[in-house]
Design a protein around this motif. Structure first.
Motif, short mmCIF file in Angstrom:
data_model
loop_
_atom_site.label_atom_id
_atom_site.label_comp_id
_atom_site.label_asym_id
_atom_site.label_seq_id
_atom_site.Cartn_x
_atom_site.Cartn_y
_atom_site.Cartn_z
N LEU A 134 4.77 -15.54 -7.42
CA LEU A 134 4.15 -14.42 -8.13
C LEU A 134 2.71 -14.22 -7.67
N ALA A 193 2.65 -12.82 -4.19
CA ALA A 193 3.06 -11.42 -4.17
C ALA A 193 1.94 -10.52 -4.65
N VAL A 194 1.28 -10.92 -5.73
CA VAL A 194 0.22 -10.07 -6.27
C VAL A 194 -0.94 -10.01 -5.28
N TRP A 241 -0.80 -10.43 -2.08
CA TRP A 241 -0.36 -9.67 -0.92
C TRP A 241 -0.49 -8.18 -1.19
N ILE A 242 -0.05 -7.77 -2.35
CA ILE A 242 -0.03 -6.34 -2.62
C ILE A 242 -1.44 -5.80 -2.81
N ARG A 246 -2.82 -5.55 0.69
CA ARG A 246 -2.18 -4.45 1.38
C ARG A 246 -2.79 -3.11 0.96
N LEU A 247 -2.94 -2.94 -0.34
CA LEU A 247 -3.45 -1.67 -0.84
C LEU A 247 -4.91 -1.48 -0.49
N ALA A 290 0.85 1.19 -9.15
CA ALA A 290 0.18 0.93 -7.89
C ALA A 290 -1.26 0.50 -8.13
N ILE A 331 10.59 -13.07 -15.00
CA ILE A 331 9.39 -13.15 -14.15
C ILE A 331 9.62 -12.41 -12.84
N THR A 337 7.55 -9.10 -11.59
CA THR A 337 6.76 -9.14 -10.37
C THR A 337 7.23 -8.06 -9.40
N ALA A 343 6.02 -4.69 -10.52
CA ALA A 343 4.60 -4.42 -10.34
C ALA A 343 4.27 -4.23 -8.87
N VAL A 344 5.01 -4.92 -8.01
CA VAL A 344 4.66 -4.93 -6.59
C VAL A 344 5.31 -3.78 -5.84
N ALA A 373 5.58 -0.64 -6.00
CA ALA A 373 4.90 0.62 -5.70
C ALA A 373 4.04 0.51 -4.44
N GLY A 374 3.69 -0.71 -4.06
CA GLY A 374 2.80 -0.84 -2.90
C GLY A 374 3.54 -1.14 -1.61
#
Ligand code: HDD
Ligand code: HEM
Ligand code: HEM
Lengths: 470, 409
Positions: free
Chosen positions: A428, A431-432, A434-435, A438-439, A454, B96, B100, B103-104, B106-107
């Motif tokens: 998790l 992933a967070v 990474w995003i 990325r953004l 987003a 979970i 996750t 939330a992810v 969209a990017g």
């Protein structure tokens, strides 16, 4: 005979080899949840503040920031919801005897909490999806319940924690509670108030410094436009005002602990013997009933805990050895929190002084470096604070009434669960991260993502601001 | 109905809402799973978009059910969670992963990333309702005894009834979702998508109905006590109502009347939950009646009052949200450029705000340090918080606006 015992007391203590792993699992889940909810508590206020500035001045930069941030808020809220749901599961999965015995005493707190989350979830959606769809005034108003629910939600859940630390409002007869007075247990408990205020202020500190850290990082790398300056200055101002206040609130918390949980206070300071005019030791390590290699500050503990340099402070020796918390964990956590607290207050003082005298931001890159570090440090302080409270409560789950090993589940497989959770939460976080990265690098279009979640930060936001300014 | 049963009714309402609304969320992901064809992308995006604004609120229902359970029936809650550790933990992990991925997603930029995330999302969306369904089956078939992990850790949830309920949970979610998505697509004027989801709704409806029928046989074989009551009044009435609602919904879908179908599908799910409750009455777990499991009177009353007060806030809020969503106010084409003009009154004197903040801060500091409790301490703490709030407004606004003024010079 065994059958008879089981039938008589279905939630009698069980043999559980992995109590320690269960506790670690609970702690891990909290450590993931708590930083996220800081954004649920404080971020709505930041976003509304920006929107109010826009409504008042008509300057589009505020609107751009508010809109961007509201999407970050929604994404973090989604993860907060998930991690919170896991916590609710874990109370049953890991601590069934605790829930079976005491669930009815503190359950009301969680019931009320659920309604706060309903309100928060509903209005956060109205607010974030309502950009450009609702009239500006209605849109602004729709954000206010989010900020209020963030507060009531943490109030009710912390009332449960305060009750665990300072239980009241029930009578215990042969392992069963009777005469439960739920309102008194939760809200008639003076331990609640310092925890709530301290946590609430902490949420503003954490959200403020972390947000400021993002833009301070940008500042160091040359992104210093109007958008970045505003996005830096507002959260930083709020955090800088909250940080010094937190020291005063922390002092109040320590006095409450001194009065109601003397053993916990003794663990903060590694005080073995009951003493008059007890000292504080900075740093050092607790070993063989005393603090070694620390810097002693005579009488300070008495002064801080009771506001009297000669006050008598109870030591760990007052209770049997098996009723003492693990001193070093508590002590190191406490000193970490307090140390960081003073550091943050120092950074805040620099910022506020420069601003009040010169009406501008500090120019030294060291200031921005300090802000970048202050973000993660404030999270460390937050978690250290909770470790202080929760490990300092040990060996009790309900202070003075039920020990943690009496609360634990009889099910097998805790290590498997723990390992799985570590992997999943690790994933998790990756992933967070990474995003977000990325953004930040590859800005998307202004369109909200279909999930609406987003989290568009730094780079993407800058592009957008420039577009709107033109 | 006795006082002790009221919280149970509240839980059943929550469970129904979760099964319908949360189930529709899970089901939406189910349809993304196989959607890689020509319309695949559009289909998947539509599913995400339709559930966007209501996603969080839908999932609070689960939390609501849990907290009422542990407040009002603490022993039952503890028994269920300690015996059904495995399926409930699987559900938790699914939650979970799902959150996750949601939330992810969209990017995500590249197709491969999108597929990975969508895949994770879909798998966790299957796993979670299935696992929760097996837990319900375990309770219904009387396999959760009272006590700390007193039941069998595997057979309690790996048995015919559990597997059946798990499958039914997935199927009914898929069905409800297809109905909803067809309706949303029709409203947004996406005729082709609406047709696609209509076909799926019809298919899923038939499958869910068939599973339910098979299910009756399975229950009769596997859970005698439950089936005895299920085929007798009053539970039988609920079963019949569910069947009727299910058939009516299929007919609505066939005629493209998705709004009516939306409510029909919800009614079908609700009747199943009611039927289960009636069939199990008066026992919550084997040997533990609702009356025995219930918390003390003051707790029950406080819980009921708390929920009632909460409902006064919750119901209009939910109505507002669903009104906006179903009214199409959040659809993409509803976006309009609202005015950029200032609408609030011009600012009040910043100096007076700063002065007030300073007074509150000084007073707060003195009182908080001087008192160890009582109203003066409370006043002091309020003073400190007021200081932070007022000073933030004054300084924050000043800092942001001064910066703007300098920029313009
Ligand atoms: C940003 C975070 C942060 C900062 C800078 C501080 N704290 Fe803190 N502290 C917390 C965040 C926190 C918390 C939110 O994590 C805790 C855990 C439980 C609670 O009520 O607040 C906490 C608990 C906590 C407790 C235990 C309360 C209990 O067991 O009930 C004490 C005595 C203090 N703090 C004292 C202080 C002092 C003297 C600080 C001065 C510098 C300080 N804290 C800074
Ligand atoms: C200091 C302690 C805690 C605070 C301040 C806190 C605060 C919050 C806040 C503000 C949210 C909203 C979501 C967000 O903003 O991301 C949230 C979510 C949640 N929390 Fe916590 N929480 C705490 C501890 C707990 C505990 C102990 C539990 C349960 C055992 C819990 C269960 C939940 C649940 C279930 C949600 C999801 C609610 C939803 O679905 O909207 N939290 N929490
Ligand atoms: C506000 C609501 C909270 C509630 C109801 C709560 C409840 C619990 C429970 C039931 C346990 C397990 C029993 C025990 O070890 O005594 C526990 C342990 C623990 N919690 Fe909390 N907690 C709360 C907030 C937090 C937060 C925010 C943190 C932050 C990280 C935290 C950190 C821990 C730690 C570290 C342990 C393990 C203690 C040990 O193993 O020594 N808690 N908590």
């Amino acid at each position: 005979m065994i059958w008879f015992l089981l039938a008589a007391a279905p939630f009698a203590p069980v043999d559980q080899e992995y109590v320690f792993e269960a506790r670690q699992m609970q702690a891990l889940s909290f450590a993931v949840h708590i930083p996220l909810v800081c954004f649920g508590i404080a971020f709505p206020a930041f976003v509304l503040f920006m929107e109010a500035l826009w409504l008042r001045t008509g300057d589009p930069v505020y609107r751009t920031i508010a809109k961007r941030w509201s999407k970050v808020m929604l994404a973090l809220f989604a993860v907060g919801v998930v991690t919170g749901t896991i916590l609710s599961f874990e109370l049953g999965l890991l601590w069934p005897s605790f829930m079976a015995t005491f669930g009815e005493v503190f359950g009301l707190g969680f019931t009320l909490e659920a309604f706060s989350f309903f309100v928060e979830a509903i209005f956060i959606a109205v607010y974030v999806y309502g950009w450009d769809r609702l009239s500006p005034r209605v849109h602004f108003l729709s954000g206010i319940p989010v900020a209020i629910a963030g507060f009531t939600g943490s109030l009710t859940v912390i009332s449960v924690n305060a009750w665990m630390n300072h239980p009241s409002g029930f009578t215990l007869e042969e392992g069963r509670v009777t005469d439960v007075r739920p309102l008194e247990a939760l809200f008639g408990n003076q331990f609640l108030w310092h925890e709530v205020v301290h946590m609430y202020v902490a949420a503003y500190i954490v959200a403020g410094f972390l947000t400021a850290a993002v833009y301070a990082w940008g500042w160091l790398r040359g992104r210093r436009g109007r958008y970045e300056r505003v996005a830096l200055v507002v959260p930083l101002t709020i955090a800088a005002l909250a940080a010094p206040v937190q020291i005063v609130v922390g002092d109040w918390a320590a006095r409450e602990v001194a009065r109601e949980q003397p053993t916990k206070l003794a663990a903060f300071e590694g005080l073995h013997e009951t003493e008059k005019g007890a000292p504080v030791h900075l740093l050092g390590w607790y070993d063989d009933d005393e603090v070694r290699y620390g810097i002693p500050l005579p009488r300070l503990l008495s002064l801080l805990a009771f506001h009297d340099p000669n006050a008598r402070v109870a030591g760990l020796e007052e209770v049997p050895a098996d009723e003492r918390p693990p001193v070093n964990v508590v002590r190191v956590a406490f000193q970490t929190m307090v140390g960081i607290g003073f550091l943050l207050a120092g950074i805040s003082a620099v910022y506020l002084l420069v601003w009040l005298r010169r009406r501008r931001l500090p120019r030294s890159p060291w200031f921005y470096r300090a802000v970048v570090v202050a973000g993660p440090l404030s999270v460390v302080a937050l978690i250290a604070g909770w470790v202080t409270t929760e490990v300092g409560r040990q060996p009790w789950v309900v202070y003075g009434h039920m020990r943690t090993e009496e609360a634990v589940t009889g099910a097998s497989g805790i290590p498997v669960g723990y390992a799985t959770l570590v992997l999943v939460y690790g994933g998790l976080l990756v992933a967070v991260a990474w995003i977000l990265g990325r953004l930040a690098r590859a800005p998307l279009d202004v369109q909200p993502g279909p999930g609406g979640a987003a989290p568009l930060i730094a780079g993407a936001a800058r592009k957008d601001a420039e577009r709107e300014e033109r | 109905m006795t006082l002790a049963e009221v919280p149970l009714v509240l839980m059943l309402i929550g469970l129904t809402a979760y099964a319908v609304l949360g189930g529709a969320d899970f089901g939406a992901a189910f349809w993304q799973f196989g959607a890689f064809g020509e319309h695949g992308g559009a289909l998947r995006e539509h599913a995400y978009r339709a559930m966007g604004p209501v996603w969080e609120a839908n999932h609070v229902w689960l939390v609501f059910v849990l907290v009422i359970c542990w407040t009002a029936y603490p022993q039952a809650f503890a028994s269920i969670f300690s015996t059904l550790t495995v399926p409930l933990f699987i559900a938790a992990i699914g939650i979970i992963l799902r959150g996750t991925a949601y939330a992810v997603h969209a990017g995500t930029a590249r197709e491969i990333e999108r597929r990975t995330i969508d895949g994770l999302f879909s798998i966790s969306s299957l796993l979670t309702p299935f696992a929760l369904g097996t837990a319900v089956g375990a309770i219904a078939s009387g396999r959760v005894p009272v006590g700390n992990a007193a039941g069998d850790e595997l057979t309690s949830w790996l048995n015919p009834t559990s597997l059946l309920v798990g499958t039914l949970a997935v199927a009914s979610g898929a069905y409800v979702a297809a109905v909803y998505l067809a309706g949303d697509a029709a409203r947004a004027g996406l005729g082709e998508l609406a047709a696609a989801f209509r076909t799926r709704a019809l298919g899923a409806g038939v499958v869910a109905g068939a599973i339910a029928l098979v299910g009756l046989a399975v229950v009769a074989y596997d859970a005698e006590r439950l089936s005895d009551n299920l085929f007798a009044w009053p539970a039988l009435a609920a079963v019949a109502a569910s069947a009727a609602a299910g058939l009516a919904t299929l007919e609505f879908v066939r005629r493209w009347r998705f709004e009516a179908a939306r409510y029909g599908a919800s009614a079908a799910v609700a009747s199943v939950v009611v039927g289960w409750a009636l069939a199990q009455r008066p026992e919550l777990l084997p040997g533990l009646t609702v009356e025995e499991a219930a918390a003390g009177r003051p707790v029950l009353i406080a819980t009921i009052v708390g929920v009632a007060v909460g409902a006064v806030i919750l119901i209009p809020s939910l109505a507002l949200l669903f009104g906006l969503v179903l009214g199409g106010r959040f659809d993409e084409q509803a976006a309009e450029r609202t005015s950029d003009r200032a609408t609030l009154a011009p600012r009040r004197s910043r100096r007076s705000l700063t002065a007030m903040a300073a007074v509150a801060g000084a007073l707060g500091l003195l009182l908080t340090l001087a008192f160890d409790g009582g109203p003066f301490l409370a006043l002091g703490v309020l003073g400190l918080l007021t200081f932070v709030a007022l000073a933030s407004v004054a300084l924050g606004a000043a800092a942001a606006e001064d910066d703007g003024r300098k920029e313009r010079l």
